[in-house]
Scaffold this motif. Structure first.
Motif, PDB file in Angstrom:
ATOM      1  N   TYR A  98       1.005  -1.108  -0.113  1.00  0.00           N
ATOM      2  CA  TYR A  98       0.469  -0.039  -0.170  1.00  0.00           C
ATOM      3  C   TYR A  98       0.771   1.378   0.662  1.00  0.00           C
ATOM      4  O   TYR A  98       1.744   1.444   1.135  1.00  0.00           O
ATOM      5  CB  TYR A  98      -0.824   0.388   1.598  1.00  0.00           C
ATOM      6  N   ASN A  99       0.711   2.203  -0.560  1.00  0.00           N
ATOM      7  CA  ASN A  99       1.442   3.617  -1.259  1.00  0.00           C
ATOM      8  C   ASN A  99       0.360   4.487  -0.872  1.00  0.00           C
ATOM      9  O   ASN A  99      -0.730   4.904  -2.262  1.00  0.00           O
ATOM     10  CB  ASN A  99       2.765   3.565  -2.102  1.00  0.00           C
ATOM     11  N   GLU A 100       0.233   5.030  -0.187  1.00  0.00           N
ATOM     12  CA  GLU A 100      -0.543   5.556  -0.055  1.00  0.00           C
ATOM     13  C   GLU A 100      -0.618   7.324  -0.826  1.00  0.00           C
ATOM     14  O   GLU A 100      -1.613   8.298  -1.200  1.00  0.00           O
ATOM     15  CB  GLU A 100      -0.870   6.440   1.014  1.00  0.00           C
ATOM     16  N   HIS A 101       0.603   7.189  -1.368  1.00  0.00           N
ATOM     17  CA  HIS A 101       0.969   8.484  -2.052  1.00  0.00           C
ATOM     18  C   HIS A 101       1.095   8.343  -3.340  1.00  0.00           C
ATOM     19  O   HIS A 101       2.258   9.174  -4.958  1.00  0.00           O
ATOM     20  CB  HIS A 101       2.947   9.121  -1.883  1.00  0.00           C
ATOM     21  N   SER A 102       0.751   6.869  -4.420  1.00  0.00           N
ATOM     22  CA  SER A 102       0.958   6.497  -5.523  1.00  0.00           C
ATOM     23  C   SER A 102       0.109   7.522  -6.446  1.00  0.00           C
ATOM     24  O   SER A 102       0.888   7.407  -7.672  1.00  0.00           O
ATOM     25  CB  SER A 102      -0.066   5.406  -5.519  1.00  0.00           C
ATOM     26  N   GLU A 137      -4.000   3.456  -5.203  1.00  0.00           N
ATOM     27  CA  GLU A 137      -5.335   4.494  -3.655  1.00  0.00           C
ATOM     28  C   GLU A 137      -5.048   5.498  -3.664  1.00  0.00           C
ATOM     29  O   GLU A 137      -4.820   6.693  -4.580  1.00  0.00           O
ATOM     30  CB  GLU A 137      -3.843   3.757  -2.449  1.00  0.00           C
ATOM     31  N   ASN A 138      -6.436   5.683  -2.693  1.00  0.00           N
ATOM     32  CA  ASN A 138      -6.221   7.508  -2.456  1.00  0.00           C
ATOM     33  C   ASN A 138      -6.884   7.810  -3.464  1.00  0.00           C
ATOM     34  O   ASN A 138      -7.132   9.116  -3.260  1.00  0.00           O
ATOM     35  CB  ASN A 138      -5.623   8.139  -1.668  1.00  0.00           C
ATOM     36  N   THR A 139      -7.649   8.014  -4.048  1.00  0.00           N
ATOM     37  CA  THR A 139      -8.185   8.613  -5.692  1.00  0.00           C
ATOM     38  C   THR A 139      -9.879   8.418  -5.855  1.00  0.00           C
ATOM     39  O   THR A 139      -9.766   7.455  -5.152  1.00  0.00           O
ATOM     40  CB  THR A 139      -7.519   7.899  -7.083  1.00  0.00           C
TER      41      THR A 139
END
Length: 531
Positions: free
Chosen positions: A73-77, A111-113
């Motif tokens: 997991y990479n929240e800054h992808s 992630e986070n999009t």
């Protein structure tokens, strides 16, 4: 930002091997190491690669089907993706065409999009394709902010096989007209933002029980049957002038002159059916050439890339043997083959690249649109809204297979109807038996652990047996937040009321609660038939 040469100038200046390089679209991975990034940079600069298709990581689903590598997991992808695209563009003499699979938004890979509903949820909407248009528009906006020109979507496969392990929820459903209309609206939304679409997976991956990432699905229907059903959405979108079409790794003998050959390397299918009979003039892109339906059968480096090109693919997606493939195409292809594919690919780039935003803006905010989609799609599968009113007035207890703290459906209902809530995760079977002994009315909120049908959608046999016992012995109102096909695991026809809410988003759970409280009428329609 370097600009793209006009086609007339590019056709004169690029050498044959450089033109062949423009047809290759190898994979790029957002979470690569610096060493891996530099290898791809060299590949781009030394071989004049035309484009890249981005994936999350080398361990992500599209490249790691045996599950041997752990996905990190990479929240800054998203920020990493933006920077990588710029790095790779700077290494390219000619502007790269950047692609990604964003069927339900960038969240499919990053992630986070923003995440929008699956196609099957959109397929449940009646008489409101404007919502589907807006989904396409918002997803296209998000692609542009990342630096992506080309969304490899939507899926035009008609999902008429409940056991399909790879399409299912990615299809708009089993009705050919609904699939075509929803896809057309989605594409129009993307085009309004200047982002390219690619319909897939020609000639139709819906009626298979084999995952083409792992093996070669065989479809034994007649040509007449396929033209009438599976090919119907493709024919309609081709007439509407779609820019690009992806050919799947399927074995369809009726469309390949009786040969048991993957459609992605079948001249009969691509040059015969698609080009000559259906009149498609746009870009043909192969499905990922690393997929085991084809890759494991061609150990000679470059052979698969040559076969895919020779069959009629203009863009070779996820080509793994770029240099060997380029050399083999240069050696075996006619000048006309190279020039025709180069012209089509360059025209695609000329259409997409001028739409790159000069300044970046925010990503889309999905909640308000998702709320409207939830309202338009929620579907009564069994029973009536009057049955819910009666149930609500008599009192009930609630059961869910998620944590109560993560269940907005129950939390919203309890503000107006006081009731006891229980999670199967922290309630013993003995305790459940005690609770249900005293109460006839059970409100169940069930979330399938996964969207794909493998391993019973993630349900254990104990869970299935427990839910069925409740359905058979109690007065059950069931709200289901997931793939409709998962309902077939249960004796749902014995429940008093069954409501399909499709997605396990907070917005969908809150809309479902509004429906249960009698403040919203269900307007959706199941996009597939259930047993």
């Amino acid at each position: 930002m370097h600009k793209l040469l006009p086609y007339e100038l590019a056709a004169q200046e690029l050498t044959p091997i450089e033109k062949i390089g423009q047809l290759f679209m190898p994979a790029a991975f957002i979470n690569d190491s610096e060493e891996e990034i530099k290898i791809l940079e060299r590949l781009i600069s030394e071989n004049h690669i035309g484009g890249l298709c981005f994936f999350h990581s080398r361990a992500s689903a599209a490249t790691n089907f045996e599950g041997k590598k752990k996905i990190v997991y990479n929240e800054h992808s998203f920020e990493t993706l933006q920077k990588l695209i710029q790095r790779y563009q700077n290494k390219s003499k000619h502007r790269l065409l950047i692609a990604i699979d964003a069927e339900w938004g960038l969240a499919m890979r990053i992630e986070n999009t923003p995440q929008y509903p699956y196609a099957l949820t959109l397929g449940a909407i009646k008489d409101n394709n404007e919502l589907v248009y807006q989904v396409g528009k918002n997803i296209a906006n998000d692609c542009k902010q990342a630096g992506i020109h080309y969304n490899l979507a939507p899926v035009l496969d008609i999902n008429n096989n409940p056991k399909n392990p790879v399409i299912g929820y990615r299809s708009f459903g089993e009705d050919k007209i609904n699939v075509a209309q929803k896809a057309s609206a989605y594409i129009s939304g993307m085009q309004s933002e200047g982002v390219l679409a690619s319909i897939k997976h020609f000639p139709g991956h819906g009626d298979t029980a084999t995952d083409s990432h792992l093996g070669l699905p065989i479809i034994k229907k007649t040509k007449e049957e396929l033209l009438d059903n599976e090919l119907f959405p493709f024919k309609k979108l081709i007439k509407e002038g779609i820019d690009s079409l992806m050919v799947g790794h399927l074995c369809v003998p009726a469309l390949s002159n009786g040969k048991e050959i993957p459609s992605s390397i079948s001249k009969d299918l691509i040059k015969g059916i698609l080009r000559d009979e259906l009149g498609f003039e746009g870009v043909v892109i192969s499905d990922a050439l690393n997929m085991h339906a084809v890759s494991k059968n061609y150990p000679v480096k470059g052979e698969l890339e040559w076969l895919a090109f020779d069959a009629g693919n203009d863009i070779l997606c996820f080509a793994e043997e770029v240099e060997a493939g380029m050399e083999m195409i240069l050696k075996k292809a006619t000048n006309r083959q190279i020039e025709e594919s180069f012209a089509r690919v360059w025209a695609l780039k000329e259409k997409a690249i001028p739409n790159e935003p000069e300044t970046l803006s925010a990503l889309s905010m999905p909640d308000s649109l998702n709320k409207e989609i939830a309202k338009a799609s929620i579907t009564i599968v069994r029973g009536t809204e009057n049955d819910i009113t009666s149930f609500r007035e008599k009192g009930f207890i609630g059961f869910t297979n998620t944590m109560i703290s993560e269940n907005p459906f129950f939390q919203m209902i309890t503000k107006e109807n006081s009731f006891h809530m229980h999670s199967f995760l922290d309630t013993s079977l003995e305790k459940i038996g005690e609770l249900t002994k005293k109460e006839e009315n059970l409100l169940m909120a069930i979330v399938p652990p996964q969207a794909k049908p493998t391993h019973d959608f993630g349900f254990s046999k104990t869970e299935i047996d427990l839910f069925n016992k409740m359905i058979h012995t109690k007065n059950v109102v069931l709200y289901f937040f997931g793939n409709p096909y998962a309902l077939e695991l249960f004796d749902y026809k014995n429940a008093n009321v069954v409501i399909m809410a499709y997605q396990n988003f907070n917005t969908f759970q809150k809309v479902a609660a509004t429906h249960f409280l009698g403040k919203l009428a269900a307007k959706g329609e199941l996009p597939v038939h259930l047993k």
